[in-house]
Design a protein around this motif. Structure first.
Motif, PDB file in Angstrom:
ATOM      1  N   LYS A 121       8.270  29.198 -21.666  1.00  0.00           N
ATOM      2  CA  LYS A 121       7.404  28.744 -21.514  1.00  0.00           C
ATOM      3  C   LYS A 121       6.588  28.347 -23.167  1.00  0.00           C
ATOM      4  O   LYS A 121       7.196  28.968 -24.698  1.00  0.00           O
ATOM      5  N   SER A 224       9.604  17.996 -23.410  1.00  0.00           N
ATOM      6  CA  SER A 224       8.673  17.959 -22.348  1.00  0.00           C
ATOM      7  C   SER A 224       8.681  18.926 -21.275  1.00  0.00           C
ATOM      8  O   SER A 224       9.884  19.225 -21.169  1.00  0.00           O
ATOM      9  N   ARG A 225       7.680  19.166 -20.183  1.00  0.00           N
ATOM     10  CA  ARG A 225       7.713  20.084 -19.046  1.00  0.00           C
ATOM     11  C   ARG A 225       9.066  19.155 -18.463  1.00  0.00           C
ATOM     12  O   ARG A 225       9.266  17.878 -17.603  1.00  0.00           O
ATOM     13  N   ASP A 252       9.091  24.639 -20.071  1.00  0.00           N
ATOM     14  CA  ASP A 252       7.858  24.920 -19.417  1.00  0.00           C
ATOM     15  C   ASP A 252       6.748  24.090 -20.698  1.00  0.00           C
ATOM     16  O   ASP A 252       5.541  25.457 -21.294  1.00  0.00           O
ATOM     17  N   VAL A 253       5.633  23.688 -20.920  1.00  0.00           N
ATOM     18  CA  VAL A 253       4.780  23.154 -21.574  1.00  0.00           C
ATOM     19  C   VAL A 253       3.593  23.781 -21.327  1.00  0.00           C
ATOM     20  O   VAL A 253       3.235  23.275 -20.075  1.00  0.00           O
ATOM     21  N   GLU A 254       3.162  24.626 -21.744  1.00  0.00           N
ATOM     22  CA  GLU A 254       1.747  25.391 -21.607  1.00  0.00           C
ATOM     23  C   GLU A 254       0.352  23.554 -21.848  1.00  0.00           C
ATOM     24  O   GLU A 254       0.174  22.890 -23.017  1.00  0.00           O
ATOM     25  N   HIS A 255      -0.767  24.233 -20.894  1.00  0.00           N
ATOM     26  CA  HIS A 255      -1.179  22.700 -20.487  1.00  0.00           C
ATOM     27  C   HIS A 255      -2.626  23.365 -22.526  1.00  0.00           C
ATOM     28  O   HIS A 255      -2.998  24.038 -22.641  1.00  0.00           O
TER      29      HIS A 255
END
Length: 374
Positions: A121, A224-225, A252-255
């Motif tokens: 992440k 990117s995710r 996994d890119v956090e919002h």
């Protein structure tokens, strides 16, 4: 059933280099991060599946010979894990009078280690700038106490007396169709071909121990995710001298609550007052990296209008010229909920001037105050 050569757009006699060149071109053309057209992602999956087969000399030879394509464009899909070499070997053996048999595998042959997949992440800002991250991976490695033999130091595994080191036992049965030979995993050595009398105290006879490994990984800017990064040789250890598997890091890119990402572009909001939207202004807007940029708001800007700051988005991954996306500001016009008497009079005058009918019986401050005690 689609032809794998047609998917890559190469002839059947294409060289290994031609296949690789065609794959790279098509993978770049249909990559989901680049191609947003409908069906591009599905096409990208087919291209990868075709390349997985045609890039492997053994798989390609089997495909050329048998030409079967199973589920998910896997030429060996739908076979339930059956080794096609063994399967067709059985048929040919039967045809030439050898009965029904199955080729046994050497249990002592070197085996490549399994691949590992792990999620990492990161924040949207880290995805923008790139980041070096220390990660921990739990994996099996060769036991140093017994050097991977599984036997206590000073002893060694013995060849299984039942299967004679083959790892499999055969049962022959005469039937009306000929001799039927079934092969099962040896129950004594469980397929290893060896019996360990005195097991290693560290690995309990497995030959491998579970350990935590720390790795420093550089995640490039623009990821990117869902992007999978491959780290060769960082997977599970091989057996019998086999090479280690690979480690795949799934990003996994956090919002981010203030920015929405669309490929290399970013979207945010710009809140304006009614006079600013009507008369125009020079507004300040924060970019993802925290810097402030000035954006020109033209007179007559409406609610929902989109203004662009060129080059203030995300870097494009693996772009040749280090190009960057744009930042789009979506205008929201703020409507005040509390007005002074003076502000109310001015707005009422503007409404009269514009011949815009408004409510005449809005209670004033003292009327609202009195209503609290009714």
């Amino acid at each position: 059933m689609e032809d794998l050569y047609e998917i890559l757009g190469v002839p059947r006699d294409a060289s290994h280099d031609d296949i690789k060149k065609a794959y790279r071109k098509l993978a770049k053309q249909y990559h989901p991060d680049i191609n947003k057209e409908p069906g591009a992602e599905e096409k990208y999956k087919k291209i990868n599946a075709a390349y997985t087969v045609l890039n492997d000399p053994e798989k390609r030879a089997r495909y050329d010979q048998f030409g079967t394509t199973g589920p998910n464009n896997d030429p060996f899909g739908g076979m339930g894990g059956v080794d096609l070499g063994d399967l067709f070997g059985d048929i040919f053996s039967q045809a030439f009078g050898g009965g029904f048999s199955r080729r046994s595998k050497n249990p002592n042959a070197s085996q490549r280690g399994d691949d590992i997949e792990q999620v990492v992440k990161i924040t949207l800002l880290e995805a923008m700038k790139g980041v070096t991250r220390d990660i921990e991976v739990m994996k099996w490695e060769t036991c140093q106490h017994c050097n991977g033999t599984g036997a206590k130091p000073g002893t060694k595994p013995e060849t299984c007396s039942r299967c004679h080191g083959q790892g499999q036992v055969r049962t022959r049965q005469q039937t009306m169709f000929g001799v039927f030979e079934s092969i099962t995993t040896c129950p004594d050595c469980h397929g290893s071909g060896k019996i360990i009398r005195d097991k290693c105290d560290e690995c309990k006879g497995r030959g491998q121990v579970r350990k935590k490994h720390k790795l420093e990984v550089k995640i490039p800017a623009g990821v990117s995710r869902g992007i999978r990064m491959r780290i060769p040789g960082a997977g599970e250890a091989g057996t019998n001298g086999g090479s280690a598997g690979d480690l795949y890091l799934v990003i996994d890119v956090e919002h981010n609550p203030n920015f929405e990402r669309d490929g290399a572009d970013l979207h945010t909001t710009l809140i304006l007052t009614y006079p600013q939207a009507v008369l125009g202004t020079e507004a300040k807007i924060k970019t993802l990296d925290g810097t402030e940029e000035t954006i020109t708001v033209p007179a007559g800007t409406s609610h929902g209008q989109v203004l662009k700051l060129k080059g203030k988005g995300m870097p494009k991954l693996n772009a040749v010229l280090n190009s960057t996306g744009d930042l789009y500001a979506h205008v929201f016009i703020e409507i005040p909920t509390q007005l002074t008497d003076r502000q109310r009079e001015l707005i009422k005058s503007l409404a009269d001037e514009m011949k815009a009918p408004v409510s005449e019986n809005e209670p004033g401050f003292f009327d609202k105050f009195k209503n609290l005690f009714k």
